[in-house]
Design an enzyme around this catalytic site. Structure first.
Site, PDB file in Angstrom:
ATOM      1  N   TYR A   1       0.816  -1.223   0.000  1.00 45.22           N
ATOM      2  CA  TYR A   1       0.000   0.000   0.000  1.00 45.22           C
ATOM      3  C   TYR A   1       0.844   1.265   0.000  1.00 45.22           C
ATOM      4  O   TYR A   1       0.394   2.304  -0.463  1.00 45.22           O
ATOM      5  CB  TYR A   1      -1.036   0.015   1.121  1.00 45.22           C
TER       6      TYR A   1
ATOM      7  N   LYS B   1     -13.398  16.677  -3.215  1.00 43.93           N
ATOM      8  CA  LYS B   1     -12.823  17.967  -3.607  1.00 43.93           C
ATOM      9  C   LYS B   1     -13.024  19.024  -2.522  1.00 43.93           C
ATOM     10  O   LYS B   1     -12.625  20.171  -2.683  1.00 43.93           O
ATOM     11  CB  LYS B   1     -13.438  18.431  -4.929  1.00 43.93           C
TER      12      LYS B   1
END
Length: 119
Positions: A54, A99
């Protein structure tokens, strides 16, 4: 049975947006990434070579995103999904791209996509 390795809260800073002012700045986006992985062998062997790395996923995603320039978050999410599917040998990925407060009176806006190799 499918195991999931996840990276939640991964930050990246691409140039993203459709407005002229957005095209000249970087914006901080937050990614939650879920990746199908069979962790049984890694657990049995207790060996990183048998696991989904990861750290490598995070580095590649950040490098790609930070160097990118797209108008739409949809495009960035799709490109990241394809990167993970092709580079890390997984069959499925879910990406939530946040966002932040890009719309007045809205705490967060973003997109969630799921992609698999069968698509």
């Amino acid at each position: 049975m499918t195991d999931i390795v996840y990276l939640h809260g991964l930050r990246c800073t691409p140039k993203i947006g459709v407005w002229e002012w957005e095209k000249h700045i970087t914006q901080t986006l937050t990614l939650d990434i879920d990746i199908a992985a069979n962790v049984k062998r890694a657990a049995q062997n207790d060996d990183l070579k048998d696991a989904l790395d990861y750290q490598a996923v995070a580095s590649q995603v950040q490098d790609f995103a930070n160097g990118s320039r797209f108008e739409l978050i949809e495009t960035l999410a799709e490109k990241i999904a394809q990167l993970i599917l092709s580079e890390f040998g997984t069959s499925w990925v879910r990406i939530k791209l946040d966002k932040g407060p890009a719309v007045k009176d809205v705490k967060n806006v973003g997109i969630v996509i799921e992609r698999s190799k069968q698509e």
